[in-house]
Design an enzyme around this catalytic site. Structure first.
Site, PDB file in Angstrom:
ATOM      1  N   LYS A  27      51.465 -17.135 -27.692  1.00 40.30           N
ATOM      2  CA  LYS A  27      51.071 -17.678 -26.753  1.00 40.30           C
ATOM      3  C   LYS A  27      52.012 -17.000 -25.915  1.00 40.30           C
ATOM      4  O   LYS A  27      52.330 -17.443 -24.435  1.00 40.30           O
ATOM      5  CB  LYS A  27      51.533 -19.231 -26.488  1.00 40.30           C
ATOM      6  CG  LYS A  27      52.130 -20.610 -25.460  1.00 40.30           C
ATOM      7  CD  LYS A  27      52.208 -22.363 -25.556  1.00 40.30           C
ATOM      8  CE  LYS A  27      51.427 -22.959 -25.945  1.00 40.30           C
ATOM      9  NZ  LYS A  27      50.909 -23.238 -27.751  1.00 40.30           N
ATOM     10  N   MET A 108      50.070 -27.032 -34.843  1.00 41.84           N
ATOM     11  CA  MET A 108      51.960 -27.722 -34.800  1.00 41.84           C
ATOM     12  C   MET A 108      51.900 -28.470 -33.336  1.00 41.84           C
ATOM     13  O   MET A 108      51.016 -28.419 -32.872  1.00 41.84           O
ATOM     14  CB  MET A 108      52.276 -26.125 -34.896  1.00 41.84           C
ATOM     15  CG  MET A 108      52.592 -25.333 -36.020  1.00 41.84           C
ATOM     16  SD  MET A 108      53.210 -24.013 -36.119  1.00 41.84           S
ATOM     17  CE  MET A 108      52.001 -23.122 -34.390  1.00 41.84           C
ATOM     18  N   HIS A 457      39.804 -31.505 -30.176  1.00 40.16           N
ATOM     19  CA  HIS A 457      40.054 -31.037 -31.712  1.00 40.16           C
ATOM     20  C   HIS A 457      39.002 -31.099 -32.597  1.00 40.16           C
ATOM     21  O   HIS A 457      39.156 -29.415 -33.270  1.00 40.16           O
ATOM     22  CB  HIS A 457      41.414 -32.047 -32.330  1.00 40.16           C
ATOM     23  CG  HIS A 457      41.546 -31.581 -33.060  1.00 40.16           C
ATOM     24  ND1 HIS A 457      41.431 -32.048 -34.725  1.00 40.16           N
ATOM     25  CD2 HIS A 457      42.696 -30.778 -34.129  1.00 40.16           C
ATOM     26  CE1 HIS A 457      41.386 -31.598 -35.782  1.00 40.16           C
ATOM     27  NE2 HIS A 457      42.774 -31.064 -35.354  1.00 40.16           N
TER      28      HIS A 457
END
Length: 875
Positions: A27, A108, A457
């Site tokens: 990221k 996470m 998800h």
């Protein structure tokens, strides 16, 4: 020079780039890269993966030096934006997000809207002239912070929210009034105090430190550990933390948030693909709490922002030369990019995207081959619904991950695991999945959810696992406590069977017949490219003409293992084999072998025909004889009657043949030495079948393999018998037939004395299953009672029966290769254990210079690709 732990991006000074993923996480590295490309990225800073490891080494405390560096970067961010963190008049709000060096979607933690308290929320409302917006951010922040940083179950916040909506007859969160939100904020803070006996922190600096610590800790949550285990990600990498100025997709009808892929992640189609929600924040899309709109509709609702997004995605895909997964926010018609990364995709999509990008001139053929996940190749041949099947459709959702699956309905991941451990096939049914469901998803045949879209998800994780998934099934209502659900009014209880079609989104009653997919033109092209560069040939383990046909169709270059014992287990044959084993009359034994001879000859004839022009390695009988003996009273009675023996006599004879440790007993070449008539019959059947076909002009290349050789004299004894029978048959047939005689190297002694054996043999085939058993000193059949514990506790990194143990078993293979080749340069070398279909093992075998690996027919495409990738990596 002092080590640097925090790197800025998106302001006057961008530190870092896409090559720094190991340090900044995916990221952080990609945010820095986008900022350098001039793409609109909210500014911020990234705390490195090294800082995460430093935090763990410091007893889970933020060292003073690290905190000072964070505060220094925060001050720079305040100066850049002319806002002040914690200031009521002009509050700077932050997002705190995880970022490992490889993508771990949803595994996470993230905290958004950080920096809010009663004063800053009031200031934000005044600054934006929108009190409701500020309160919406505040209640979101308390929910996320309470869950992530304070350990209060997210579901408890959701329950209060749903109760409020139900009481006010409200369907969507966006319909909540400012007064409703104020009430929720009070309830949420009360919940935190009651749950953890700790007040929600008002101090923004305390919030920031606690959030950073929580993201570091999320590296070691059970779901993150499970994901790393499933994807072979090292535990000692740690995660980076990205701290970024908030931009808001929930500021009203001119704001939105979304997730998009530059190409379709399920099919690979070159078409912009994604979803968005108006007046929402990013977690709303990913969590699947609201079912979002397809990205194409954004062009109508916000044409300027859509066109800007199209320009950005095209720029990023060209720059990275790969399909990208994007996260974006539109704040009052202005587009901000929050993330780009290589998009998770099905293997079918990976193949198409790679092939297309070669045609587009973006990547080379070798780059294309290297990008396709070899360990997922078997998913290409996902089962699909048989078009001839009669089906009863219960409902329809979104086809979020392709393929079809049948299983028993379960409503929790724990139950999925429980049944999967009992070898039950299950379908996990949820309102929506969360990262905590990762272990249940991994053992399920398919996933069905009531909420969520194509980028939820459930959809993203299912695609990465190659599992069929139907998401956003709006007519599905799940009652976890009562272990039941209903779909379009049809009740479904736990353990009832349903079938999912993850391609079309259909949910069907009961078990529906499935069929295997076939090669596509893209797969054929990919296999052709792989064939151009690989040096390792691929054979198949096949015991029947059908298996041989499938293997050849998939590109196998011969049969590396034909197990003759499998031919004996059919009902009419096993009876003869049992009589042959149990009789003490040599004449009767010879008569039984005569009856078995034409049966075996017919088997080999059919296989040779299918594999015309290619080598066929046939292993002589290997298992201990007791495996063929009758077990049930019914079988014993029938056999005793046929043999004209008393049942008690037969039972005593059977018991006398049982061994304490049969895997190390009378089996393999030992059987051929003690009972040579069995091997002589098999060799006669092989050579007669070959000679018969040679006479008809069929090219046949038989290779006779002697199993379980531990001493060269064992090999010589059996080989001489083989040669005697073979030459007799060939002379009688009057044909020219070349054949080879070799052995399996599956005992440590054979490996270390390979030079002695190689002087007498034409080839070695490494039986890595037994070589692993005998090297470790464990039984594969019994290791299940403790091997899973070894893997969980890190005693072993991987299952040695799945991936070759390069430290222990690998050196034995290398010794045998080196010693064998030193005395016999023409020695042919292959592998016929299960490791022949494992990409990591194939890479190892490539480095040793083996000639071929052999695997199950459906693993042939996997092995072909893995062999090409091994060549590319080690060229």
């Amino acid at each position: 020079m002092e080590k640097k732990y925090v790197y800025s991006f998106g302001n006057h000074l961008t530190e870092g780039n896409a090559e720094m993923k190991d340090l900044l996480g995916g990221k952080g590295a990609n945010l820095a890269e986008m900022a350098s490309l001039g793409i609109s990225v909210p500014p911020g800073f990234t705390i490195t993966t090294e800082a995460c490891l430093l935090y763990f080494d410091s007893g889970n405390k933020v060292p003073r030096k690290l905190w000072d560096e964070i505060l220094e970067r925060l001050a720079e961010l305040e100066s850049t934006l002319d806002k002040k963190f914690g200031d009521a008049a002009s509050p700077l709000l932050l997002s705190v997000r995880s970022g490992a060096r490889v993508s771990m979607p949803g595994m996470m933690d993230t905290v958004l809207n950080l920096g809010l308290n009663d004063e800053t929320a009031q200031g934000l409302g005044a600054l934006t002239e929108d009190t409701r917006f500020a309160l919406d951010c505040y209640r979101r922040f308390i929910t996320m912070f309470g869950d992530v940083a304070m350990g209060v179950d997210h579901e408890k916040f959701e329950a209060i929210l749903e109760q409020k909506k139900k009481k006010r007859n409200i369907q969507f969160d966006t319909d909540l009034t400012a007064q409703n939100l104020e009430s929720l904020i009070h309830q949420f803070r009360t919940l935190i105090k009651k749950s953890v006996n700790e007040e929600f922190p008002y101090d923004p600096m305390a919030q920031l430190k606690k959030a950073i610590q929580a993201v570091f800790h999320s590296w070691n949550t059970p779901r993150a550990i499970t994901y790393r285990k499933l994807n072979r990600i090292p535990n000692d990498w740690g995660t980076a933390v990205t701290v970024q100025a908030m931009v808001f997709g929930n500021m009203g009808p001119a704001s939105a948030t979304g997730v998009a892929f530059t190409r379709n992640p399920s099919t690979g189609e070159k078409k912009f693909y994604g979803e968005y929600l108006i007046n929402a924040q990013g977690e709303d899309v990913v969590a699947g709490i609201r079912t979002p709109n397809p990205i194409a509709e954004l062009e109508v609702e916000m044409p300027d922002a859509y066109n800007a997004l199209v320009g950005v995605y095209q720029k990023l895909e060209t720059h990275y030369r790969d399909m990208q997964d994007l996260e974006f926010t539109i704040e009052n018609d202005h587009l901000y990019m929050l993330q780009t990364r290589a998009g998770k995709r099905t293997v079918t999509a990976a193949i198409k995207i790679a092939m297309d990008m070669v045609q587009e001139g973006l990547i080379s053929k070798q780059e294309a081959l290297a990008r396709i996940p070899a360990d997922q190749m078997d998913q290409v041949f996902h089962p699909t619904i048989d078009p001839k099947a009669k089906i009863e459709t219960l409902g329809k959702g979104l086809g979020a991950s392709p393929g079809a699956a049948t299983g028993k309905v379960v409503f929790t991941s724990e139950r999925a695991n429980e049944l999967a451990n009992k070898k039950e096939r299950v379908i996990l049914v949820r309102m929506e999945t969360s990262p905590e469901d990762i272990h249940g998803m991994s053992v399920s045949q398919g996933i069905l959810t009531a909420r969520g879209g194509m980028t939820s998800h459930a959809a993203v994780v299912a695609r990465s696992m190659g599992k069929p998934c139907v998401s956003g099934c709006a007519d599905l209502d799940v009652d976890v406590k009562r272990k039941k659900c209903s779909l379009n009014g049809t009740p479904i209880k736990e353990l009832e069977t349903i079938t999912l079609d993850g391609t079309t989104g259909r949910v069907m009653q009961g078990t529906v017949p499935l069929i295997r997919a076939r090669h596509t033109s893209n797969i054929t092209r990919m296999m052709s490219w792989a064939g151009e560069i690989r040096t390792l040939k691929i054979r198949a383990n096949a015991d029947t003409p059908h298996d041989a046909f499938v293997a050849r169709d998939f590109g196998a270059e011969g049969i590396g293992l034909c197990r003759t014992e499998h031919m004996f287990f059919e009902a009419d044959r096993i009876f003869l084999v049992r009589k042959m084993i149990l009789t003490e009359d040599s004449k009767k034994q010879a008569d039984t072998l005569k009856k078995l001879l034409p049966i075996q000859r017919g088997d080999f004839t059919h296989i040779f025909k299918v594999m015309e022009g290619l080598p066929v390695t046939i292993r002589l009988l290997d298992p201990p004889l007791h495996e063929f003996l009758p077990n049930t009273a019914k079988e014993i009675k029938a056999l005793a009657k046929d043999m004209k023996l008393a049942q008690t006599t037969l039972v005593k004879k059977i018991e006398s043949m049982r061994e304490t440790n049969p895997m190390l007993g009378l089996r393999g070449c030992r059987l051929g030495i003690v009972f040579p008539e069995i091997y002589r019959m098999q060799v006669r059947a092989i050579i007669e079948a070959a000679c018969k076909l040679v006479k008809k002009g069929v090219k046949v290349f038989p290779e006779i393999m002697i199993p379980l050789v531990g001493h060269v004299n064992e090999f010589i004894t059996v080989r001489d018998e083989v040669v005697e029978v073979a030459q007799e048959v060939i002379e009688k047939a009057g044909v020219k037939l070349s054949y080879k005689i070799g052995t399996m190297i599956e005992l440590p002694r054979a490996a270390v004395t390979a030079d002695e054996i190689a002087r007498e043999a034409d080839f070695f085939s490494f039986g890595t299953n037994d070589l692993t058993q005998t090297t470790f000193g464990l039984s594969r059949d019994d290791a299940g009672s403790f091997l899973s514990h070894y893997l969980e506790q890190g005693v072993l990194e991987s299952d040695p029966f799945v991936t070759i143990d390069q430290a222990g078993v690998g050196p034995l293979v290398k010794i045998a290769v080196d010693k064998g080749k030193a005395v016999n340069s023409d020695l042919h070398l292959g592998v016929c254990g299960e490791h022949g279909g494992d990409p990591a093992s194939i890479e190892f075998f490539h480095t040793l210079g083996l000639d071929y690996v052999s695997c199950s027919p459906y693993r042939v495409p996997t092995a072909i690709l893995a062999a090409a990738q091994a060549f590319i990596k080690h060229r």
